[in-house]
Design an enzyme around this catalytic site. Structure first.
Site, mmCIF file in Angstrom:
data_model
loop_
_atom_site.group_PDB
_atom_site.id
_atom_site.type_symbol
_atom_site.label_atom_id
_atom_site.label_comp_id
_atom_site.label_asym_id
_atom_site.label_seq_id
_atom_site.Cartn_x
_atom_site.Cartn_y
_atom_site.Cartn_z
ATOM 1 N NE ARG A 71 -3.826 -2.288 13.040
ATOM 2 C CZ ARG A 71 -3.259 -1.121 12.752
ATOM 3 N NH1 ARG A 71 -1.937 -1.017 12.752
ATOM 4 N NH2 ARG A 71 -3.996 -0.069 12.476
ATOM 5 C CD GLU A 116 -0.030 -3.457 19.670
ATOM 6 O OE1 GLU A 116 -0.599 -2.336 19.715
ATOM 7 O OE2 GLU A 116 0.612 -3.831 18.676
ATOM 8 N NE ARG A 155 -6.196 -6.467 -0.387
ATOM 9 C CZ ARG A 155 -7.093 -5.701 0.208
ATOM 10 N NH1 ARG A 155 -8.243 -6.227 0.585
ATOM 11 N NH2 ARG A 155 -6.854 -4.427 0.435
ATOM 12 N N GLY A 166 0.841 -1.190 0.000
ATOM 13 C CA GLY A 166 0.000 0.000 0.000
ATOM 14 C C GLY A 166 0.876 1.240 0.000
ATOM 15 N NE ARG A 167 -3.074 6.478 0.404
ATOM 16 C CZ ARG A 167 -4.233 5.881 0.659
ATOM 17 N NH1 ARG A 167 -4.279 4.892 1.537
ATOM 18 N NH2 ARG A 167 -5.339 6.260 0.034
ATOM 19 C CB ILE A 168 3.036 2.247 4.771
ATOM 20 C CG1 ILE A 168 2.137 3.303 5.432
ATOM 21 C CG2 ILE A 168 4.278 2.002 5.634
ATOM 22 C CD1 ILE A 168 1.480 2.838 6.716
ATOM 23 C CG HIS A 189 1.250 0.089 17.630
ATOM 24 N ND1 HIS A 189 0.174 -0.759 17.598
ATOM 25 C CD2 HIS A 189 1.218 0.757 16.453
ATOM 26 C CE1 HIS A 189 -0.481 -0.601 16.460
ATOM 27 N NE2 HIS A 189 0.132 0.316 15.741
ATOM 28 C CB ILE A 190 6.366 4.377 18.344
ATOM 29 C CG1 ILE A 190 7.616 3.543 18.016
ATOM 30 C CG2 ILE A 190 6.036 4.307 19.831
ATOM 31 C CD1 ILE A 190 8.896 4.071 18.651
ATOM 32 N N GLY A 191 4.793 3.477 15.136
ATOM 33 C CA GLY A 191 5.021 3.692 13.714
ATOM 34 C C GLY A 191 4.789 5.112 13.239
#
Length: 324
Positions: free
Chosen positions: A239, A268, A179, A157-159, A287-289
């Site tokens: 995730r 988490e 996909r 995706g974008r990331i 979880h600091i993306g």
């Protein structure tokens, strides 16, 4: 005219929130660090026209049944696996998320996590802090090169595309699985589309950036780890439930996998006694993306802009669904 009532389920920057108080009657959860109490969230849903929620909040049918006035729920994240989108659509509630504004920041963190894991930066930092740096030797804290290796991105995706751009700057060969084919990314970045099986068998770095769906849940399991190179490094910045953490642990202690860098976990916050935390070859982040000041403020602003627009009869900027 009475201003629409909005509840924000976490304490956000007053600087950002104040921009919207002229048009919205805003109540905000008082605690900066702790998630909103479930009962409080349900009570606020009953009297609110809009909610701003976080990934830690379960936006389910119970909440929507209580929220008879709700017209919009703005989830302050790209992902929305905490939201029952189908029920929201049926109930006529607009769901929004915060794509785009965090793409580059999350890609920065993902690539940094990969580099820290490969070059053993956390271990090296601890060696100095613990007073264990006594001398030098040729293979002292020797890590793994990143440049000119092969990166396999699962979820383009974008990331994923932003991570691929960074990988190109390091002269890496770029494989991806998604996909659907991303022909523009293939042209611009030289990325090569591969099956999931081929990618995990070929790549030196396997980077998980896929969304959490019924199809992707647990996709990185014991079978997948066995197919990876023993020298491979696994990175997850998507995730936690995409990964069987016990299988990952077993692969690492058996030497079927060299190392892992994780920004997300199945549960988490992760338990401090989790076995993965015992391993030197695992780098763990909380979880600091998207956690830069600039990006988090942009996410806050986008969420509140979506709420304001919908409650004043305009289209949401980043809709997830099309309410009935």
């Amino acid at each position: 005219m009475t201003k629409p009532k909005v509840f924000i389920a976490r304490k956000l920057s007053e600087e950002v929130v104040n921009q919207f108080k002229e048009s919205l009657d805003i109540t905000m959860w008082e605690d900066t660090d702790e998630p909103v109490d479930r009962n409080r969230l349900l009570e606020e849903a009953e009297r609110s026209d809009g909610l701003v929620t976080m990934l830690t909040d379960q936006v389910d049918q119970e909440l929507m049944d209580r929220g008879k006035r709700l017209k919009i729920i703005a989830n302050m994240a790209v992902g929305y696996d905490n939201v029952d989108v189908e029920t929201a659509t049926e109930y006529g509630i607009q769901i929004t998320n915060t794509p785009d504004v965090l793409t580059e920041t999350t890609a920065d963190l993902t690539f940094a996590l990969m580099m820290a894991t490969a070059r053993r930066l956390i271990e090296a930092n601890e060696v100095i802090k613990d007073g264990k740096w006594k001398n030098w030797s040729p293979l002292f804290l020797a890590g793994t090169d990143i440049h000119h290796k092969t990166i396999g991105i699962v979820g383009m995706g974008r990331i994923g595309e932003a991570v691929a751009r960074r990988a190109k700057g390091f002269g890496m060969d770029i494989l991806y699985h998604n996909r659907s084919r991303k022909e523009e990314a293939e042209r611009e970045l030289g990325a090569s589309y591969n099956s999931f099986e081929t990618l995990i068998q070929t790549a030196d770095y396997i980077v998980c950036l896929a969304p959490l769906t019924e199809e992707t849940k647990g996709i990185f399991n014991a079978e997948a780890f066995k197919k990876m190179k023993n020298s491979a490094i696994f990175i997850n910045a998507s995730r936690g439930p995409l990964v069987d953490e016990n299988a990952l642990y077993q692969a690492l202690i058996k030497g079927e996998l060299k190392a892992a860098g994780l920004d997300v976990f199945d549960k988490e916050p992760i338990d401090e006694n989790h076995p993965l935390l015992e391993l030197d070859q695992v780098v763990c982040l909380p979880h600091i993306g998207s956690a830069s000041v600039e990006t988090r403020k942009a996410m806050m602003e986008l969420s509140l802009k979506n709420v304001k627009d919908v409650l004043y009869g305009q289209q949401a900027k980043t809709p997830v669904n099309r309410p009935n």
